[in-house]
Motif scaffolding. Structure first.
Motif, PDB file in Angstrom:
ATOM      1  N   GLU A  11       0.939  -1.071  -0.071  1.00  0.00           N
ATOM      2  CA  GLU A  11      -0.013   0.102  -0.102  1.00  0.00           C
ATOM      3  C   GLU A  11       0.779   1.324  -0.133  1.00  0.00           C
ATOM      4  OE1 GLU A  11      -3.047   0.337  -0.563  1.00  0.00           O
ATOM      5  OE2 GLU A  11      -3.646  -1.735  -0.488  1.00  0.00           O
ATOM      6  N   ALA A  12       1.909   1.016   0.636  1.00  0.00           N
ATOM      7  CA  ALA A  12       2.977   2.426   0.843  1.00  0.00           C
ATOM      8  C   ALA A  12       3.822   2.513  -0.574  1.00  0.00           C
ATOM      9  CB  ALA A  12       3.961   2.197   1.933  1.00  0.00           C
ATOM     10  N   MET A  13       3.732   1.271  -0.962  1.00  0.00           N
ATOM     11  CA  MET A  13       4.354   1.346  -2.537  1.00  0.00           C
ATOM     12  C   MET A  13       3.721   2.073  -3.479  1.00  0.00           C
ATOM     13  SD  MET A  13       5.578  -1.557  -4.961  1.00  0.00           S
ATOM     14  CE  MET A  13       3.862  -2.040  -5.381  1.00  0.00           C
ATOM     15  N   PHE A  14       2.264   1.452  -3.571  1.00  0.00           N
ATOM     16  CA  PHE A  14       1.422   2.162  -4.508  1.00  0.00           C
ATOM     17  C   PHE A  14       1.036   3.791  -4.165  1.00  0.00           C
ATOM     18  CE2 PHE A  14      -0.413  -2.176  -5.025  1.00  0.00           C
ATOM     19  CZ  PHE A  14      -0.307  -2.256  -6.422  1.00  0.00           C
ATOM     20  N   GLY A  15       1.303   4.154  -2.994  1.00  0.00           N
ATOM     21  CA  GLY A  15       1.108   5.455  -2.637  1.00  0.00           C
ATOM     22  C   GLY A  15       2.344   6.283  -3.199  1.00  0.00           C
TER      23      GLY A  15
END
Length: 283
Positions: free
Chosen positions: A180-184
């Motif tokens: 999720e942090a990566m997609f952000g």
């Protein structure tokens, strides 16, 4: 995965789907002995049959999946203008050294420092003068996120480079939080940025006994310190990616990618259909 890649690499050039001359270097002495034996076709077939009996579908799925991602990367560089590849949780991935992409491309591998140190020490014994530019980024997922550790240089270059992110084995809730942090993090990259992720169908975690051989595979994974507790619903993968500003370009399980590379032989390859590959692109 390194074991399966090493087995495949003992086949004659006209039979194998790819060649990884480095995979065996990461294996234990016992497994390296097995790989030496695999140069004898009969022994290789016996070992493959044993793996299929104990862990159904893992071997053939891993080989086809590796080839699929290889081809996705090569196509991305040659046809889509990708010139930077960032591999998350790279472990013993060797694509930076073994793929012939045909154009200049820089690789970045992100992983735990202990894993990276072991990998580098083994590779440096085999590769004295690397032919590609490869950066290593240290990341302890228990303490850090990608945006915390990746060099500002890579962020500054995001508008000059066209990037592909690869994350194989998104299988735990800890990894999901990092995803999720990566997609952000990726939202700040330009349209056309690509992401390849491999993941289990969450149905295999909800009803493990309905999937051939998974209970035994799961027990083996747990003994190895890998406790799968996260999966995605393939029926909702398009919506899942849409919520993250991504367009799905490919999604398929082992039955699909085995058929792509093994053809009619894939009809006899059973097991591990629940492990999938999704490729998406930033809008």
């Amino acid at each position: 995965m390194a074991l399966f890649r090493a087995i495949e690499s003992t086949k004659p050039a006209e039979e194998r789907l790819f060649h990884d001359p480095y995979a065996a270097a990461f294996l234990s002495g016992y497994h390296q002995t097995l790989i030496s034996g695999c140069r004898v076709p009969f022994f290789r077939k016996i070992l493959a049959a044993y793996i299929q009996l104990r862990w159904p579908g893992t071997h053939t799925a891993a080989i086809a999946r590796t080839k699929l991602i290889d081809d996705m990367m090569i196509q991305a560089v040659r046809e889509d203008g990708i010139n930077q590849i960032i591999i998350l949780s790279a472990t013993f991935d060797t694509r930076a050294h073994r793929l012939n992409v045909g154009k200049p491309v820089s690789f970045v591998e992100v992983d735990h420092p202990v894993t990276q140190h072991f990998k580098q020490s083994r590779l440096w014994e085999l590769i004295k003068s690397p032919a590609v530019h490869l950066d290593y980024v240290k990341l302890d997922m228990n303490k850090q996120y990608l945006a915390d550790v990746i060099s500002p240089y890579f962020v500054q270059q995001r508008h000059y480079n066209k990037t592909l992110f690869l994350w194989e084995n998104l299988t735990t809730h800890l990894e999901a939080r990092h995803a999720e942090a990566m997609f952000g993090f990726i939202r700040s990259f330009p349209p056309g940025t690509q992401v390849i992720v491999t993941y289990p169908d969450k149905a295999v975690l909800e009803n493990p006994h309905q999937f051939r051989g998974f209970s035994r595979i799961n027990n083996t994974l747990r003994r190895a310190g890998e406790d799968w507790d996260y999966g995605l619903d393939p029926k909702n993968i398009t919506a899942f990616m849409h919520e993250r500003n991504m367009i799905v370009r490919y999604d398929g399980g082992a039955d699909k990618y085995r058929r792509q590379y093994f053809g009619e032989k894939s009809r006899r390859m059973k097991g591990y259909e629940y492990f999938r590959v999704v490729k998406s692109e930033l809008k």
